[in-house]
Design an enzyme around this catalytic site. Structure first.
Site, PDB file in Angstrom:
ATOM      1  N   ARG A 104      25.743-100.050  12.800  1.00  0.00           N
ATOM      2  CA  ARG A 104      26.757 -99.571  13.728  1.00  0.00           C
ATOM      3  C   ARG A 104      28.071-100.321  13.577  1.00  0.00           C
ATOM      4  NH1 ARG A 104      22.895 -99.501  17.450  1.00  0.00           N
ATOM      5  NH2 ARG A 104      23.562-101.413  18.416  1.00  0.00           N
TER       6      ARG A 104
ATOM      7  N   GLY B 200      18.147 -88.969  10.537  1.00  0.00           N
ATOM      8  CA  GLY B 200      19.579 -89.253  10.605  1.00  0.00           C
ATOM      9  C   GLY B 200      20.197 -88.946  11.956  1.00  0.00           C
TER      10      GLY B 200
ATOM     11  N   HIS C 260      19.721-101.198  12.909  1.00  0.00           N
ATOM     12  CA  HIS C 260      20.603-100.225  13.558  1.00  0.00           C
ATOM     13  C   HIS C 260      21.894-100.892  14.031  1.00  0.00           C
ATOM     14  CE1 HIS C 260      17.281 -97.065  14.547  1.00  0.00           C
ATOM     15  NE2 HIS C 260      17.768 -96.920  13.344  1.00  0.00           N
TER      16      HIS C 260
ATOM     17  N   ARG D 209      13.488 -90.621  11.000  1.00  0.00           N
ATOM     18  CA  ARG D 209      14.353 -90.764   9.814  1.00  0.00           C
ATOM     19  C   ARG D 209      15.058 -89.458   9.458  1.00  0.00           C
ATOM     20  NH1 ARG D 209      14.789 -95.015  10.891  1.00  0.00           N
ATOM     21  NH2 ARG D 209      13.051 -96.438  10.863  1.00  0.00           N
TER      22      ARG D 209
ATOM     23  N   THR E  61      17.765 -98.339  24.642  1.00  0.00           N
ATOM     24  CA  THR E  61      16.627 -98.276  25.564  1.00  0.00           C
ATOM     25  C   THR E  61      15.400 -98.991  25.019  1.00  0.00           C
ATOM     26  OG1 THR E  61      15.916 -96.202  24.577  1.00  0.00           O
ATOM     27  CG2 THR E  61      17.387 -96.054  26.493  1.00  0.00           C
TER      28      THR E  61
ATOM     29  N   GLY F 207      15.833 -84.922  16.770  1.00  0.00           N
ATOM     30  CA  GLY F 207      15.526 -84.972  15.351  1.00  0.00           C
ATOM     31  C   GLY F 207      14.205 -85.677  15.135  1.00  0.00           C
ATOM     32  N   GLY F 208      13.639 -85.495  13.976  1.00  0.00           N
ATOM     33  CA  GLY F 208      12.401 -86.173  13.631  1.00  0.00           C
ATOM     34  C   GLY F 208      12.672 -87.606  13.209  1.00  0.00           C
TER      35      GLY F 208
END
Lengths: 174, 174, 174
Positions: C55, C15, C51, C13, C36, C10-11
């Site tokens: 989570r 999602g 992030h 932002r 990573t 995905g690009g």
């Protein structure tokens, strides 16, 4: 009842505006074009004029670089098609004005499901290239990506245009 | 009768050339590879040589940086597969030569539906990143986007390759 | 038996991480997050922290900037979901360390089909913009594109996220 909202994403010169205009035209009735562009230079002026010529005289054009939510509230109506072109320029204008983008986005996303008539929102997908060198461009694509996600979550239809053709990411052709 | 034309779009290293070669190979018979590249530096020379090695000896390779329409007219034939790799380099060559790109595009788009045999055109999708800083790059992606739209309108099949896999934007696998 | 591996591209932002987390969460059981990222500056530190907060506490987080293959071998297990976020940062780390990227990629691609449990790999699609000016960025997107192609060839599921929504490039929802 679900609102008739479509998000049309696409790259540069992917035919997103033309495809979006076709969507708005389909049901007949009055059509309102909400232009978010602010003309900064000759290159942009030329694009705006060309788009207006391509659209033809059957549209009411409203220029609204900032208060998109207010403009949608005023113009969306049963039997009317409203086209917003485009969200990325609106976002640019908000950033230039140092507006509260999270708040503006939230207000727009809250309004959309309540709008009558057909609403089509055009925006540039800008997140699929290499990470830009400058922080402003990175912030811009972060804002754009979050805005697209928020709208896509409430819009029944999301389309990605490629070479002038629609790929349906969510929903089916109206 | 509809011509057997496929437009294969894809990002850098998305496997578009390999996928396109597989399309041309499928029907058997002679295969012509029209290379539009002009070798400017060692990096590009290496890529060209690698692509040629990957393709193997079963192809006739024609180098045609400028007169793509003429080359297609000469090489397309019943039972023959022709691969053009790629349109973006052809466009770059036209821009460098200050050619009339609208006229060249129109001539190509007019020719395509009349071509015999199978024709596969590869091109880079370059419009899904941040607006480039320099005007030349912006003009390039404008030209590329318009070219893709024009070809996609007449080609029965348009494919976007992602991670080496085809997403059908128009039509179905041949 | 085919391994339960999904590549989520995905690009920026788009999602992709959130979508990938949902995939891992689905089957229940223990969940391992292999991060990573190497934190180089405040901007990245902020993203990492955000992030982690998003989570929630139900994940075991492992930081592994380099030895991804070893980490997957240690953590993948029947009934366990493992999320790698993301391959593009891993690739960046390998390039900074001047590692043998072809060898590292080959080892990963060889391991994947043999892994037990559910494995989801997140990566940025970076190849759909204008060719970057600097050679390092060009090399990076070449490496990323090749890595994605190699993994996509062995993974039963490949997803491209757009505006937070999945487009299935290969396979069907699990």
């Amino acid at each position: 009842m679900t609102a008739d909202v479509t998000l049309v994403l696409g790259g540069a010169r992917s035919g997103k505006s033309r495809y979006a205009e076709g969507l708005v035209t389909a049901p007949g009735g009055p059509r309102v074009y909400i232009a978010t562009s602010q003309v900064w230079d000759a290159e942009m002026a030329e694009r705006v004029a060309k788009h207006r010529d391509d659209r033809g005289p059957d549209w009411t054009t409203v220029e609204e670089p900032r208060d998109l939510t207010g403009s949608l509230r005023r113009h969306a109506a049963e039997g009317t098609g409203v086209l917003v072109d485009c969200l990325t320029l609106w976002l640019t204008n908000l950033m230039m004005a140092e507006a509260d983008i999270a708040a503006e986005t939230a207000a727009l996303v809250e309004l959309l499901p309540a709008l009558p008539g057909r609403v089509v929102l055009v925006s540039n997908e800008v997140g699929l290239g290499i990470v830009p060198d400058n922080a402003l461009a990175r912030r811009f694509r972060d804002h754009a990506g979050r805005l697209h996600q928020s709208i896509a979550a409430v819009a029944p239809r999301v389309v990605l245009t490629v070479a002038g053709l629609p790929m349906f990411v969510k929903g089916t052709p109206a």
